[in-house]
Design an enzyme around this catalytic site. Structure first.
Site, PDB file in Angstrom:
ATOM      1  N   ALA A  36       0.850  -1.127   0.037  1.00  0.00           N
ATOM      2  CA  ALA A  36      -0.022   0.041  -0.097  1.00  0.00           C
ATOM      3  C   ALA A  36       0.936   1.307  -0.098  1.00  0.00           C
ATOM      4  CB  ALA A  36      -0.800   0.074   1.354  1.00  0.00           C
ATOM      5  N   TYR A  38       3.812   1.344  -1.184  1.00  0.00           N
ATOM      6  CA  TYR A  38       4.558   1.453  -2.349  1.00  0.00           C
ATOM      7  C   TYR A  38       3.608   2.203  -3.440  1.00  0.00           C
ATOM      8  CZ  TYR A  38       6.881   0.182  -6.614  1.00  0.00           C
ATOM      9  OH  TYR A  38       7.546   0.259  -7.873  1.00  0.00           O
ATOM     10  N   SER A  84      24.772 -19.873 -28.187  1.00  0.00           N
ATOM     11  CA  SER A  84      24.073 -20.998 -27.334  1.00  0.00           C
ATOM     12  C   SER A  84      25.326 -21.658 -26.806  1.00  0.00           C
ATOM     13  CB  SER A  84      23.067 -21.768 -28.086  1.00  0.00           C
ATOM     14  OG  SER A  84      23.856 -22.393 -29.084  1.00  0.00           O
ATOM     15  N   LEU A  85      24.798 -22.787 -25.860  1.00  0.00           N
ATOM     16  CA  LEU A  85      25.686 -23.413 -25.107  1.00  0.00           C
ATOM     17  C   LEU A  85      25.976 -24.802 -25.814  1.00  0.00           C
ATOM     18  CD1 LEU A  85      24.934 -22.115 -21.533  1.00  0.00           C
ATOM     19  CD2 LEU A  85      27.043 -21.766 -22.794  1.00  0.00           C
ATOM     20  N   GLU A 115      26.781 -21.691 -12.061  1.00  0.00           N
ATOM     21  CA  GLU A 115      25.563 -21.143 -11.950  1.00  0.00           C
ATOM     22  C   GLU A 115      24.266 -21.934 -12.457  1.00  0.00           C
ATOM     23  OE1 GLU A 115      25.839 -17.596 -15.016  1.00  0.00           O
ATOM     24  OE2 GLU A 115      27.371 -17.692 -13.564  1.00  0.00           O
ATOM     25  N   LYS A 117      21.170 -23.136 -14.642  1.00  0.00           N
ATOM     26  CA  LYS A 117      20.792 -22.836 -15.940  1.00  0.00           C
ATOM     27  C   LYS A 117      19.381 -22.536 -15.903  1.00  0.00           C
ATOM     28  CE  LYS A 117      21.309 -24.335 -20.789  1.00  0.00           C
ATOM     29  NZ  LYS A 117      19.796 -24.124 -21.192  1.00  0.00           N
ATOM     30  N   ASP A 119      15.473 -22.064 -16.854  1.00  0.00           N
ATOM     31  CA  ASP A 119      14.969 -22.515 -18.257  1.00  0.00           C
ATOM     32  C   ASP A 119      13.796 -21.340 -18.520  1.00  0.00           C
ATOM     33  OD1 ASP A 119      14.069 -23.994 -20.203  1.00  0.00           O
ATOM     34  OD2 ASP A 119      13.102 -25.394 -19.047  1.00  0.00           O
ATOM     35  N   ARG A 138      17.131 -12.854 -28.227  1.00  0.00           N
ATOM     36  CA  ARG A 138      18.279 -13.403 -28.663  1.00  0.00           C
ATOM     37  C   ARG A 138      17.894 -13.765 -30.118  1.00  0.00           C
ATOM     38  NH1 ARG A 138      19.501 -18.920 -29.966  1.00  0.00           N
ATOM     39  NH2 ARG A 138      21.698 -19.117 -30.037  1.00  0.00           N
ATOM     40  N   GLU A 175      18.250 -14.364 -18.216  1.00  0.00           N
ATOM     41  CA  GLU A 175      17.254 -15.183 -18.602  1.00  0.00           C
ATOM     42  C   GLU A 175      15.998 -14.525 -18.140  1.00  0.00           C
ATOM     43  OE1 GLU A 175      18.413 -17.499 -20.652  1.00  0.00           O
ATOM     44  OE2 GLU A 175      17.132 -19.030 -20.625  1.00  0.00           O
ATOM     45  N   TYR A 227      23.137 -12.765 -16.242  1.00  0.00           N
ATOM     46  CA  TYR A 227      24.390 -13.824 -15.892  1.00  0.00           C
ATOM     47  C   TYR A 227      25.562 -13.558 -16.866  1.00  0.00           C
ATOM     48  CZ  TYR A 227      21.734 -15.732 -20.045  1.00  0.00           C
ATOM     49  OH  TYR A 227      21.514 -15.880 -21.388  1.00  0.00           O
ATOM     50  N   LYS A 316      23.195 -30.634 -18.159  1.00  0.00           N
ATOM     51  CA  LYS A 316      21.827 -30.849 -18.366  1.00  0.00           C
ATOM     52  C   LYS A 316      21.478 -31.848 -17.206  1.00  0.00           C
ATOM     53  CE  LYS A 316      19.792 -28.069 -21.291  1.00  0.00           C
ATOM     54  NZ  LYS A 316      19.469 -28.838 -22.615  1.00  0.00           N
ATOM     55  N   CYS A 410     -22.788 -35.246  -8.593  1.00  0.00           N
ATOM     56  CA  CYS A 410     -21.651 -35.212  -7.635  1.00  0.00           C
ATOM     57  C   CYS A 410     -21.554 -36.069  -6.786  1.00  0.00           C
ATOM     58  CB  CYS A 410     -21.982 -33.744  -6.835  1.00  0.00           C
ATOM     59  SG  CYS A 410     -20.657 -33.498  -5.557  1.00  0.00           S
ATOM     60  N   CYS A 413     -22.131 -35.339  -2.855  1.00  0.00           N
ATOM     61  CA  CYS A 413     -23.798 -35.026  -2.634  1.00  0.00           C
ATOM     62  C   CYS A 413     -24.826 -35.527  -3.312  1.00  0.00           C
ATOM     63  CB  CYS A 413     -23.931 -33.541  -2.322  1.00  0.00           C
ATOM     64  SG  CYS A 413     -23.910 -32.399  -3.603  1.00  0.00           S
ATOM     65  N   CYS A 428     -20.919 -28.476  -9.421  1.00  0.00           N
ATOM     66  CA  CYS A 428     -22.198 -29.220  -8.764  1.00  0.00           C
ATOM     67  C   CYS A 428     -23.195 -28.178  -8.255  1.00  0.00           C
ATOM     68  CB  CYS A 428     -21.270 -29.778  -7.458  1.00  0.00           C
ATOM     69  SG  CYS A 428     -22.292 -30.006  -5.939  1.00  0.00           S
ATOM     70  N   CYS A 434     -23.219 -29.477  -0.433  1.00  0.00           N
ATOM     71  CA  CYS A 434     -22.329 -30.530  -0.704  1.00  0.00           C
ATOM     72  C   CYS A 434     -21.133 -30.424   0.040  1.00  0.00           C
ATOM     73  CB  CYS A 434     -21.676 -29.994  -2.143  1.00  0.00           C
ATOM     74  SG  CYS A 434     -20.425 -30.995  -2.718  1.00  0.00           S
TER      75      CYS A 434
HETATM   76  S1  IVH Z   1      25.623 -18.132 -20.342  1.00  0.00           S
HETATM   77  C1  IVH Z   1      27.718 -17.713 -24.894  1.00  0.00           C
HETATM   78  N1  IVH Z   1      24.332 -18.511 -18.162  1.00  0.00           N
HETATM   79  O1  IVH Z   1      21.212 -21.034 -21.841  1.00  0.00           O
HETATM   80  C2  IVH Z   1      26.415 -18.174 -24.089  1.00  0.00           C
HETATM   81  N2  IVH Z   1      23.151 -18.849 -20.308  1.00  0.00           N
HETATM   82  O2  IVH Z   1      21.602 -22.987 -23.882  1.00  0.00           O
HETATM   83  C3  IVH Z   1      26.617 -17.627 -22.625  1.00  0.00           C
HETATM   84  N3  IVH Z   1      21.137 -19.756 -20.053  1.00  0.00           N
HETATM   85  O3  IVH Z   1      21.154 -18.927 -24.428  1.00  0.00           O
HETATM   86  C4  IVH Z   1      25.154 -17.870 -22.082  1.00  0.00           C
HETATM   87  N4  IVH Z   1      20.895 -19.767 -17.987  1.00  0.00           N
HETATM   88  O4  IVH Z   1      19.589 -18.430 -22.587  1.00  0.00           O
HETATM   89  C5  IVH Z   1      24.306 -18.501 -19.406  1.00  0.00           C
HETATM   90  N5  IVH Z   1      23.541 -19.007 -16.131  1.00  0.00           N
HETATM   91  C6  IVH Z   1      23.440 -18.976 -17.540  1.00  0.00           C
HETATM   92  C7  IVH Z   1      22.124 -19.254 -18.181  1.00  0.00           C
HETATM   93  C8  IVH Z   1      22.059 -19.249 -19.692  1.00  0.00           C
HETATM   94  C9  IVH Z   1      20.085 -19.974 -18.689  1.00  0.00           C
HETATM   95  C10 IVH Z   1      20.562 -19.728 -21.410  1.00  0.00           C
HETATM   96  C11 IVH Z   1      20.813 -18.743 -22.254  1.00  0.00           C
HETATM   97  C12 IVH Z   1      21.530 -19.517 -23.196  1.00  0.00           C
HETATM   98  C13 IVH Z   1      21.195 -20.898 -23.204  1.00  0.00           C
HETATM   99  C14 IVH Z   1      22.289 -21.745 -23.883  1.00  0.00           C
END
Ligand code: IVH
Length: 684
Positions: A36, A38, A84-85, A115, A117, A119, A138, A175, A227, A316, A410, A413, A428, A434
Site C-alpha cells: 500500500a 509503495y 548458445s551453449l 550457476e 541454467k 529455463d 536473442r 534469462e 548472467y 543438463k 456429484c 452430495c 456441482c 455439498c
Molecule cells: S551463459 C555464450 N548462463 O542457456 C552463451 N546462459 O543454451 C552464454 N541460460 O542462450 C550463456 N541460464 O539463454 C548462461 N546462467 C546462465 C544461463 C544461460 C540460462 C541460457 C541462455 C543461453 C542458453 C544456451
C-alpha cells in the site's frame, strides 16, 4: 501534510524511493514497505507527472507500462552475437569438456564459475549512461527483436543502474523467466476460462515477452536472472566472470544467489550435485548448471566455435518424465462448486517425489489430450510445478481403455453436475449442501486472504463438519463453548482461542469479507477497489454493472461476475445470515483512510450522490481532515456535483472553482487534491 513546494525535487525523490523499493523487492527479496505504501508513492509520482508532463523521464518507474501496443517488433542486430551453449549430458561429458579446456589452454583452467541454467529465454539489455535504452530477444543469435516496451514492465529489470562508475554503454544478458507460482496461477486462470493451458513456464514467459500489448506482459509477472556482460564501453574492468557478476549485483541487477566459484572439476561436480538436489525448491525452473571458465583472460584465449563458446558448457539434468498407468479419473469439488477431474495414477517416482495424482484441470483438457482410463501415460514433473499428465502413449493401448465422461451427479452430495453453455467448468449444483464444496469454501473463507480466522484450518473444519455443527460459513459465528466442548472434548483453552478468533473475524474490513466470500474473479486487490468505492456491502451488491465497471481497475467481466453473484439467492441468504450473526458488512469511515489527505481542502456538495448520503459524504471528507461548507466562495477548493445540482454549480462556474463529479470526488477522497488543477503543485 504540507506538500513539498518544488515538484521537480519531489519527483526526483519519489523516483529514487521507488527505485530503492523496487530493488529491495525484486532483487534483494527484502521489501521494507507495504504494498500500500509503495502504491501510494507510485500514485503520487503518477499524479505529479500528470500535472507536470515535462517532469516525466523515460527511466521513471511510472514508465514501465505505457508504450502503445506494438504491431511488430523491430529487428535488433546484437553488438556481439548471442551464442548458445554446448551441453554435457553426464559427468563423463563434463569431464571431457574440462579436458578439452585444459588441452586448448595448455594448462588447467584456474577456476570455474557455476550457476543454475535458468529455463527461460535469453534477453539482451542495453544501458547507456546507466539508463535502459534497449531490450531485445536473442532471435537467431545475430539479430533479435526489439521488445523494450515489454521488458520495461518486468519489475526486476532496473530501468536505471545504481553506482557512480557506470559504463557509457553496457549490454547485459540474462534469462527472463516466469516464477512457478505465477505460472500455476496463470494456468489456473486459463483453465477456469476454458483457454488452452501453457505447457511450461518457459513457453508462458516466451509468449509474455512477445505480447503486442505491454500491459499483458506486465500482468504475467515475469522476472529475470542476469548472467553475463555482453558488451561494454567505459566503466570498470573485470578480471573474472565472478567479479563481473558481483558488479552487476551492486548495479541493481538480480544475479542468481546460487552462483558459485569452483577451484577444480571436483568442486564443480560437488556444486552441480548440490544445485540438482535443491532445484525443486527454487521457485523457478532450472534445467542444469552452466559451468564457465571464470578467468576472462582464459575465456578470451579459448574463444568460440561457430555456435558456442569453448569456455562454457551446460550440464543438463536428466529429464524428469516417467510413464505410468492411469488407473482412474476422479473429480474434486472446489469452493465455487467447480468440478475438477484428476488422474489417479499407479505411483511413480518422478522429479524428486512419488506421484499418485495429477490434476486434469477440466473436462476439455481430458478430451484434448485424449486420455482414457487404463492408458499408459507420460507424467512430467518439472521443478516444483505440480505434476502433469503430458498425454497417453497410444501405442501401448490394448483396446480395453475406457473413454471418460464427466459424472452426471456429484460424488459428494449426489446433486446434478451442470455445465453452463460457454463455460469451461462444470459445477456441482448442491450449493453448501455439498460437503466437499462447503469444506473448501470454509477453508477459503477462514483463510489468510479472507477472514483470517486463526486455528480454523482443514483439520478443525473437518471436525466441525463431522459433528454436524456448521452448514454454511455463517454458522461459524453461532458456535458456542458448549457445542465444541461437549462434542469434541477439545481442551477448553483451544476452544476459547477458536471462539475468540471467530469473534474477532466479525469485525474485518469489507475488502477481507469480499475476498472471503469467494466471488469469482474477486481476489484481494479487486476486493479493495470495490470496497473503496462501495464501503457498504448492500450498496455494492445493489450496484449496476456499469457502476462497477466504472471503477478504475474493474473491467466488464469482473462487474458481470459480481452482479451474477449478487443475484444468486443462495448468496443473498448467506449475506443476510452473516449480518444477523453480527458480521460487519461495511467499512468504518476511518478504515483505510489517510486522516490528513484532505487537510486544507474545503468542499461544497450539491445534488444527490449515488454512493453516499449527504451525511456520509460529509463524514468522509471530515475523516480525512477536510471541511464541507454550505456555500461557494473563493476559498472553496472544489464543488462536488451530484444528480440535479442546485445553483451552487452556477456560482462555482462564476468563481472559477473546480467542479467534480462523483468519480472525481471518490478519487479525491482516496488520493487527496494533488490531481486537481491549480492545487498542490506550487505552480504559477
Ligand atoms: S551463459 C555464450 N548462463 O542457456 C552463451 N546462459 O543454451 C552464454 N541460460 O542462450 C550463456 N541460464 O539463454 C548462461 N546462467 C546462465 C544461463 C544461460 C540460462 C541460457 C541462455 C543461453 C542458453 C544456451
Amino acid at each position: 501534510m504540507p506538500r513539498p513546494p518544488d515538484p521537480t525535487a519531489r519527483a526526483a525523490e519519489l523516483r529514487a524511493l521507488l527505485r530503492y523499493h523496487d530493488h529491495r523487492y525484486h532483487v534483494l527479496d527484502a521489501p521494507e514497505v507495504s504494498d500500500a505504501r509503495y502504491d501510494a508513492l507510485k500514485r503520487e509520482l503518477i499524479d505529479l507527472e500528470a500535472a507536470h508532463p515535462q517532469l516525466v523521464t523515460p527511466d521513471s518507474p511510472t514508465q514501465r507500462v505505457g508504450a502503445a501496443p506494438a504491431t511488430q517488433f523491430a529487428p535488433v542486430t546484437h553488438r556481439q552475437p548471442m551464442f548458445s551453449l554446448d551441453n554435457a549430458m553426464s559427468e563423463d561429458e563434463l569431464d571431457a569438456w574440462v579436458a578439452r579446456v585444459e588441452r586448448a589452454l595448455g594448462r588447467p583452467a584456474t577456476g570455474f564459475a557455476c550457476e543454475p541454467k535458468i529455463d527461460g529465454l535469453a534477453v539482451s539489455l542495453t544501458y547507456e549512461q546507466g539508463r535502459l535504452v534497449l531490450g531485445a530477444t536473442r532471435g537467431d543469435g545475430a539479430v533479435g527483436e526489439d521488445i523494450t516496451a515489454n521488458l520495461r514492465t518486468v519489475g526486476a529489470i532496473p530501468l536505471a543502474l545504481l553506482g557512480d562508475d557506470l559504463p557509457e554503454v553496457m549490454e547485459v544478458r540474462g534469462e527472463v523467466y516466469m516464477p512457478l507460482a505465477a505460472f500455476e496461477e496463470l494456468n489456473r486462470a486459463q483453465a477456469e476460462a476454458g483457454e488452452r493451458l501453457f505447457v511450461n513456464p518457459r513457453n508462458a514467459a516466451a509468449g509474455a515477452v512477445r505480447q503486442k500489448d505491454p500491459a499483458i506482459t506486465a500482468a504475467r509477472r515475469l522476472s529475470i536472472w542476469v548472467y553475463q556482460i555482453g558488451f561494454q564501453q567505459g566503466g570498470p574492468s573485470f578480471m573474472s566472470h565472478g567479479e563481473s557478476l558481483a558488479w552487476l549485483r551492486e548495479a541493481g541487477f538480480p544475479v542468481n544467489p546460487w552462483s558459485r566459484h569452483g577451484d577444480d572439476p571436483a568442486a564443480v561436480l560437488a556444486h552441480v550435485a548440490h544445485a540438482e538436489a535443491a532445484r525443486h525448491d527454487l521457485g523457478y525452473q532450472t534445467d542444469g548448471v552452466v559451468v564457465k571458465v571464470d578467468s576472462l583472460a582464459e575465456q578470451r584465449e579459448l574463444g568460440f566455435t561457430a555456435r558456442s563458446p569453448r569456455w562454457a558448457i551446460a550440464y543438463k539434468y536428466p529429464p524428469e518424465e516417467e510413464t505410468t498407468r492411469l488407473l482412474a479419473i476422479e473429480v474434486n469439488v472446489g469452493r465455487t462448486g467447480a468440478v475438477t477431474p484428476y488422474a489417479v495414477l499407479e505411483p511413480v517416482f518422478v522429479g524428486g517425489a512419488t506421484i499418485t495424482n495429477a490434476t486434469l484441470h477440466n473436462q476439455d483438457e481430458v478430451a484434448r489430450k485424449d486420455l482414457r482410463v487404463g492408458d499408459t501415460v507420460v507424467i512430467r514433473r518439472a521443478g516444483e510445478v505440480i505434476p502433469e499428465v503430458v498425454g497417453p502413449v497410444p501405442s501401448r493401448r490394448t483396446g480395453a481403455e475406457q473413454v471418460w465422461r464427466m459424472p452426471e451427479n456429484c460424488p459428494f452430495c449426489g446433486s446434478p453436475i451442470a455445465r453452463k453453455p460457454g463455460e469451461a467448468v462444470a459445477r456441482c449444483t448442491g450449493g453448501f449442501a455439498c460437503p466437499s464444496r462447503l469444506r473448501e469454501y470454509l477453508a477459503h473463507f477462514a483463510g489468510r486472504g479472507g477472514m483470517d480466522i486463526e486455528g480454523l484450518g482443514y483439520k478443525t473444519i473437518d471436525m466441525l463438519l463431522r459433528a454436524g455443527l456448521i452448514a454454511d460459513p455463517a454458522d461459524l459465528f453461532s458456535l458456542t463453548k458448549e457445542h465444541l466442548i461437549s462434542r469434541e472434548r477439545w481442551a477448553e483453552v483451544s476452544v476459547g482461542n477458536l471462539l475468540a478468533a471467530i469473534d474477532a473475524a466479525r469485525d474485518r474490513p469489507l475488502a477481507r469479507l469480499l475476498t472471503a466470500l469467494g466471488i469469482p474473479l474477486v481476489g484481494s486487490t479487486v476486493a479493495r477497489l470495490l470496497a473503496r468505492r462501495f464501503p457498504r456491502l448492500d450498496a455494492l451488491l445493489a450496484a449496476a454493472e456499469e457502476d462497477l465497471s466504472a471503477i478504475e481497475g474493474i473491467g466488464p467481466e469482473i462487474a458481470r461476475s459480481v452482479r451474477a453473484w449478487a443475484e444468486d439467492p443462495d448468496n443473498r441468504r448467506l449475506v443476510a445470515k452473516l449480518e444477523s450473526a453480527g458480521v460487519r458488512l461495511s467499512d468504518h469511515p476511518e478504515e483505510g483512510v489517510d486522516r490528513a489527505v484532505l487537510a486544507g481542502v474545503t468542499l461544497v456538495i450539491t445534488g444527490t450522490l449515488a454512493g453516499f448520503s449527504r451525511e456520509q459524504a460529509q463524514a468522509a471528507v471530515e475523516d480525512r481532515g477536510g471541511k464541507v461548507a454550505g456555500s461557494v466562495s473563493k476559498k472553496t477548493t472544489a464543488v462536488v456535483l451530484g444528480e440535479s445540482p442546485g445553483s451552487k454549480a452556477e456560482k462555482a462556474r462564476e468563481l472559477g472553482v473546480a467542479l467534480l463529479d462523483e468519480a472525481a470526488f471518490i478519487r479525491l477522497l482516496a488520493e487527496g487534491p494533488g490531481f486537481l488543477p491549480g492545487t498542490g503543485s506550487g505552480g504559477p
